[in-house]
Write a protein that holds these residues in place. Structure first.
Motif, mmCIF file in Angstrom:
data_model
loop_
_atom_site.group_PDB
_atom_site.id
_atom_site.type_symbol
_atom_site.label_atom_id
_atom_site.label_comp_id
_atom_site.label_asym_id
_atom_site.label_seq_id
_atom_site.Cartn_x
_atom_site.Cartn_y
_atom_site.Cartn_z
ATOM 1 N N SER A 267 13.709 22.474 10.102
ATOM 2 C CA SER A 267 13.122 23.139 8.925
ATOM 3 C C SER A 267 12.641 22.131 7.880
ATOM 4 C CB SER A 267 14.137 24.110 8.305
ATOM 5 O OG SER A 267 15.331 23.441 7.969
ATOM 6 N N THR A 268 13.349 21.004 7.716
ATOM 7 C CA THR A 268 12.917 19.994 6.745
ATOM 8 C C THR A 268 11.576 19.397 7.144
ATOM 9 O OG1 THR A 268 15.189 19.436 6.120
ATOM 10 C CG2 THR A 268 13.501 17.776 5.680
ATOM 11 N N THR A 269 11.404 19.125 8.446
ATOM 12 C CA THR A 269 10.133 18.570 8.917
ATOM 13 C C THR A 269 8.999 19.566 8.674
ATOM 14 O OG1 THR A 269 11.374 17.409 10.640
ATOM 15 C CG2 THR A 269 8.988 17.450 10.866
ATOM 16 N N GLU B 44 1.180 7.231 -4.957
ATOM 17 C CA GLU B 44 1.751 8.590 -4.929
ATOM 18 C C GLU B 44 2.862 8.616 -3.885
ATOM 19 O OE1 GLU B 44 3.127 12.017 -5.201
ATOM 20 O OE2 GLU B 44 1.354 11.801 -6.480
ATOM 21 N N THR B 45 4.091 8.912 -4.319
ATOM 22 C CA THR B 45 5.229 8.920 -3.388
ATOM 23 C C THR B 45 5.096 10.047 -2.379
ATOM 24 O OG1 THR B 45 6.652 8.047 -5.125
ATOM 25 C CG2 THR B 45 7.743 8.970 -3.186
ATOM 26 N N GLY B 46 4.672 11.223 -2.825
ATOM 27 C CA GLY B 46 4.471 12.347 -1.921
ATOM 28 C C GLY B 46 5.727 12.729 -1.166
ATOM 29 N N TRP B 47 5.557 13.075 0.100
ATOM 30 C CA TRP B 47 6.672 13.562 0.921
ATOM 31 C C TRP B 47 7.782 12.534 1.095
ATOM 32 C CZ3 TRP B 47 8.131 11.093 5.389
ATOM 33 C CH2 TRP B 47 7.219 10.166 5.924
ATOM 34 N N MET B 48 7.467 11.237 0.872
ATOM 35 C CA MET B 48 8.459 10.199 1.134
ATOM 36 C C MET B 48 9.556 10.143 0.078
ATOM 37 S SD MET B 48 6.542 7.054 3.043
ATOM 38 C CE MET B 48 8.082 6.484 3.764
ATOM 39 N N LYS B 49 9.427 10.952 -0.987
ATOM 40 C CA LYS B 49 10.530 11.028 -1.941
ATOM 41 C C LYS B 49 11.776 11.625 -1.276
ATOM 42 C CE LYS B 49 8.180 13.753 -4.622
ATOM 43 N NZ LYS B 49 7.697 14.599 -5.738
ATOM 44 N N PHE B 50 11.581 12.320 -0.145
ATOM 45 C CA PHE B 50 12.710 12.910 0.584
ATOM 46 C C PHE B 50 13.089 12.062 1.803
ATOM 47 C CE2 PHE B 50 10.228 16.354 -1.350
ATOM 48 C CZ PHE B 50 11.187 16.849 -2.222
ATOM 49 N N ASP B 51 12.522 10.847 1.869
ATOM 50 C CA ASP B 51 12.763 9.979 3.011
ATOM 51 C C ASP B 51 13.125 8.597 2.476
ATOM 52 O OD1 ASP B 51 12.418 10.218 6.046
ATOM 53 O OD2 ASP B 51 11.403 8.318 5.661
ATOM 54 N N LYS B 52 13.447 7.675 3.404
ATOM 55 C CA LYS B 52 13.765 6.312 2.994
ATOM 56 C C LYS B 52 12.533 5.660 2.388
ATOM 57 C CE LYS B 52 15.611 1.941 4.733
ATOM 58 N NZ LYS B 52 16.064 1.176 5.921
ATOM 59 N N GLN B 53 12.692 5.117 1.183
ATOM 60 C CA GLN B 53 11.559 4.521 0.487
ATOM 61 C C GLN B 53 11.257 3.125 1.035
ATOM 62 O OE1 GLN B 53 9.698 6.028 -2.061
ATOM 63 N NE2 GLN B 53 10.831 7.804 -1.357
ATOM 64 N N PRO B 54 9.995 2.819 1.289
ATOM 65 C CA PRO B 54 9.647 1.477 1.772
ATOM 66 C C PRO B 54 9.805 0.439 0.665
ATOM 67 C CG PRO B 54 7.668 2.744 1.331
ATOM 68 C CD PRO B 54 8.819 3.689 1.145
ATOM 69 N N GLU B 55 10.140 -0.796 1.051
ATOM 70 C CA GLU B 55 10.262 -1.863 0.069
ATOM 71 C C GLU B 55 8.869 -2.243 -0.447
ATOM 72 O OE1 GLU B 55 12.447 -5.240 1.315
ATOM 73 O OE2 GLU B 55 14.181 -4.082 1.987
ATOM 74 N N GLU B 56 8.791 -2.468 -1.752
ATOM 75 C CA GLU B 56 7.517 -2.850 -2.343
ATOM 76 C C GLU B 56 7.517 -4.337 -2.691
ATOM 77 O OE1 GLU B 56 5.916 -0.532 -5.423
ATOM 78 O OE2 GLU B 56 6.196 1.391 -4.404
ATOM 79 N N GLN B 57 6.362 -4.967 -2.604
ATOM 80 C CA GLN B 57 6.187 -6.338 -3.043
ATOM 81 C C GLN B 57 4.890 -6.401 -3.845
ATOM 82 O OE1 GLN B 57 5.870 -9.392 -0.044
ATOM 83 N NE2 GLN B 57 5.534 -11.008 -1.554
ATOM 84 N N PRO B 58 4.977 -6.099 -5.122
ATOM 85 C CA PRO B 58 3.754 -6.136 -5.938
ATOM 86 C C PRO B 58 3.175 -7.555 -5.946
ATOM 87 C CG PRO B 58 5.560 -5.056 -7.098
ATOM 88 C CD PRO B 58 6.157 -5.720 -5.898
ATOM 89 N N LEU B 59 1.888 -7.656 -5.839
ATOM 90 C CA LEU B 59 1.238 -8.960 -5.818
ATOM 91 C C LEU B 59 0.328 -9.100 -7.035
ATOM 92 C CD1 LEU B 59 0.261 -9.198 -2.038
ATOM 93 C CD2 LEU B 59 2.207 -10.248 -3.181
ATOM 94 N N PRO B 60 0.196 -10.310 -7.549
ATOM 95 C CA PRO B 60 -0.693 -10.510 -8.708
ATOM 96 C C PRO B 60 -2.152 -10.271 -8.335
ATOM 97 C CG PRO B 60 0.047 -12.619 -7.827
ATOM 98 C CD PRO B 60 0.838 -11.565 -7.113
ATOM 99 N N ALA B 61 -2.950 -9.991 -9.327
ATOM 100 C CA ALA B 61 -4.380 -9.752 -9.101
ATOM 101 C C ALA B 61 -5.080 -11.096 -8.950
ATOM 102 C CB ALA B 61 -4.968 -8.966 -10.272
ATOM 103 N N VAL B 62 -5.340 -11.486 -7.731
ATOM 104 C CA VAL B 62 -5.973 -12.783 -7.455
ATOM 105 C C VAL B 62 -7.347 -12.552 -6.842
ATOM 106 C CG1 VAL B 62 -3.701 -13.828 -7.086
ATOM 107 C CG2 VAL B 62 -5.008 -12.974 -5.127
ATOM 108 N N GLU B 63 -8.142 -13.592 -6.821
ATOM 109 C CA GLU B 63 -9.459 -13.521 -6.221
ATOM 110 C C GLU B 63 -9.688 -14.718 -5.319
ATOM 111 O OE1 GLU B 63 -12.516 -13.014 -9.100
ATOM 112 O OE2 GLU B 63 -11.652 -11.179 -9.943
#
Length: 698
Positions: A393-395, A429-448
């Protein structure tokens, strides 16, 4: 009278409830002008070889392959009473409704009963994907002509006969070969079970022979005017010290690179950003449900199937033996009702019934759709049923949440002549993944591109290659369903990717249980591993019988029969012609035949068996005589039959006795003897110089 013949009693009861005004009798329920009866699965089964010819009761290689001229079906044990009830009801029926489960086996098991009783009247078909009140009412109002489903029945019949031909003949051949090599018991082979066993044996061999390989990962801490970030060395194809997988195995080279890069400046040569979307996981089919429940709850494949069947019969979920993960667009309007009925958890409360995920696609529906809740509210479910219901039912509820969107960034820097790669992501947007394991984030600087960058630190992390993981029930089920992943042949891989794999959603759990019961595999905690017996079976089996390509292509052809694009007769003709090719390598692998070591009295095959008294000791036996012949085991070969030692005899000294006494050695006191008279009423006597002595009573 309209007669419904259901696959099983629970389905019959659901139909009777839908018809209303039911009155129960033994073996059927009347509902006004309608009557509902049922089978217990297949009431009929293919006859054994000895039913065609009594001589085939004896297993003989010369009789192989066994191919019936005219196939016969016989009633299973314990079903005569229900068969008789159906027979009587058929005589009164004006119309019969095939109410088998909505798959090819369900179609066949009712059709074969009708054929068994030579019923040729008007026959319709009811297709029930779920047993809740609304679904039953809809199905009752949209009955089809049973002839429209004839190809399903033919596909199931082709599967049944192909399994019989392969299983009966290959099992007899392998068992006879095993006996010639001193193996005992029936050595079973099968069209699906043998390739499945081969998957496990091959994986176990790969793990056993695996040699870990150390490799180096070179990392760097980089600075940019807008922030710092981490990077990893991206080895070039012409770099020395790499293995065939492109890993850096030369640790000295890795250390040298760190020294070259540290405190050096470089340039950004690539900077990309891309918006990406992850949609909710599709509703479960049976295979994906078995994999998920195995990983999350440690359930076996059979447990999942049995529990899903109970949920279906309790009208809580749809048909469990589905191979499809999509949903018909026509059912989208049911979402509001279903979500409201199950709104006690956050994933349901936050669901938006107006959102339409990619799961809603009628064009991708096969005979079934994904396994979803019906909207009936569960009450007091046993723990295991509650777990599986929540998973299903959750799926389903996730289909009514937004996708996860994120920005994926990639930076490639050049420092000291080497390329260094960095990836990162930022959630939009987190969306459906708020009910799942959250992926690790690695924010990167704005480079060119062409920006300057410097390496402030570099280090080497030593890692080690790992062998493939042992199969669990869940991963084995998915391997069977996605067999193309285990095939090297490019053309075969392409063909198999478009088809079902080996086995079907309904049979895969049973195949695993069969392999366990026969001692070919065993459970090792959560894993499945092959036994010595299973490994020996695969070693003796010819390639074509254990090759998953053979079975997967058969499954593809069975699907084609069900779809009406292949002829039943063509498939069966090919099976018959292929049979000698499958069996001959087994029967010839014993060299001079399957007799192996012959009995000195009758010439039949001897069997090497373990001793019950002495562990790790064996003997040879032939059971073709009134009194079995036994021979000692000498270096895994039958020795010479030793003549029975003649015990010393002497006349019994008891007055008036004309019997003889025999001399025996004491088991408790070696070297001491005693005498026993043929007349058991006479006392034992001591040994006096090799002659009967004093009565032990004196």
């Amino acid at each position: 009278m309209r007669l419904f013949i259901a696959e099983k009693p629970s389905l019959g009861r659901a139909i009777a409830e839908g018809l209303g005004n039911g009155k129960k009798y033994e073996g059927y329920i009347t509902c006004g002008n309608d009557t509902v009866t049922w089978c217990f699965g297949h009431l009929l089964e293919l006859a054994n070889p000895d039913h065609y010819d009594p001589a085939l009761k004896k297993w003989d290689a010369k009789a192989l392959p066994i191919i019936p001229d005219e196939w016969k079906l016989l009633p299973r044990k314990g079903v005569a009473k229900q068969l008789n009830a159906i027979k009587k009801l058929l005589k009164k029926a004006d119309v019969v409704v095939n109410a088998g489960d909505p798959d090819r086996e369900g179609q066949l098991l009712v059709d074969e009963v009708l054929k068994h009783f030579n019923y040729s009247g008007d026959t319709q078909r009811i297709w029930l994907a779920s047993l809740d009140e609304k679904s039953v009412a809809t199905a009752l109002s949209s009955l089809k002509n049973n002839k429209d489903y004839a190809t399903l029945s033919q596909a199931a019949l082709a599967r049944s006969r192909a399994d019989w031909l392969t299983g009966i003949n290959a099992t007899r051949a392998m068992t006879l070969l095993g006996r010639s090599k001193g193996m005992q018991g029936v050595l079973s082979l099968g069209r699906v079970q043998t390739p499945t066993l081969n998957l496990i044996v091959t994986r176990d061999r790969t793990i056993a022979s695996f040699k870990p390989q150390k490799y180096a990962v070179v990392q760097a801490a980089l600075n940019h005017e807008k922030g710092s970030f981490k990077a990893q060395l991206q080895p070039s194809e012409d770099m020395t010290g790499l293995d065939e997988e492109g890993r850096l195995i030369d640790t000295a080279k890795a250390e040298a690179i760190t020294k070259e890069a540290t405190n050096q400046t470089g340039t950004i040569v690539e900077a990309t950003s891309q918006k990406k979307t992850i949609h909710p996981p599709l509703p479960h089919c049976l295979s994906s449900l078995q994999k998920a429940a195995s990983a999350k709850f440690g359930m076996s494949a059979k447990e999942v199937l049995d529990i899903a069947q109970r949920l279906y019969e309790k009208k809580l979920t749809t048909y469990p033996r589905s191979d499809c993960r999509y949903l018909p667009e026509e059912q989208f309007d049911d979402a509001t009702r279903i979500l409201k009925a199950l709104s006690s958890t956050p994933v349901f409360k936050a669901a938006n019934p107006e959102l339409k995920s990619k799961a809603w696609n009628t064009k991708k529906i096969t005979a079934h759709h994904g396994i979803i809740p019906t909207g009936q509210t569960p009450a007091n479910l046993p723990a295991e049923e509650a777990k599986l219901f929540e998973l299903i039912s959750t799926t389903y509820a996730l289909q009514f949440h937004l996708p996860r969107t994120y920005e994926a960034k990639k930076i490639v820097s050049e420092i000291a002549g080497y390329l260094w790669s960095t990836t990162g992501q930022t959630t939009l947007e987190t969306g459906w993944m708020k009910f799942d394991k959250q992926p690790e984030e690695q924010p990167l600087p704005a480079v060119e591109k062409d920006d300057a960058v410097s390496c402030v630190e570099s280090k080497v992390e030593l890692k080690q290659t790992k062998p493939p993981a042992k199969f669990t029930e869940g991963t084995l089920i998915m391997a069977m369903a996605s067999i193309h992943r285990f095939i090297d042949d490019a053309e075969a891989k392409k063909t198999l990717k478009e088809n079902e794999g080996i086995g079907t959603e309904a049979t895969r759990a049973g195949i695993i249980e069969t392999l366990k019961q026969r001692g070919y595999i065993k459970a090792d905690k959560k894993n499945l591993v092959s036994t010595e017996l299973g490994q020996n079976i695969i070693a003796l089996t010819p390639e074509q019988l254990k090759d998953p390509i053979t079975t997967a292509l058969w499954e593809s052809r069975l699907s084609a029969i069900a779809a009406g694009t292949e002829q039943f007769d063509t498939f069966m003709s090919d099976q018959v012609h292929l049979l000698p090719t499958l069996i001959t390598p087994i029967t010839e692998s014993a060299g001079t035949g399957l007799q192996g070591h012959s009995c000195p009295e009758c010439g039949k095959a001897l069997r090497r068996l373990p001793s019950k008294k002495d562990k790790d000791k064996f003997f040879w036996a032939c059971f073709e005589h009134d009194k079995p012949v036994f021979l000692p085991d000498v270096k895994r070969k039958p020795g010479t039959k030793q003549p029975k030692q003649q015990l010393p005899q002497a006349p019994c000294p008891e007055e008036g006795c004309d019997k003889m006494m025999r001399r025996f050695e004491s088991k408790k006191h070696k070297g001491k003897f005693f005498w026993v008279c043929e007349n058991k009423e006479h006392p034992l006597r001591s040994d006096d110089g090799g002659r009967p002595g004093m009565d032990f009573r004196r």
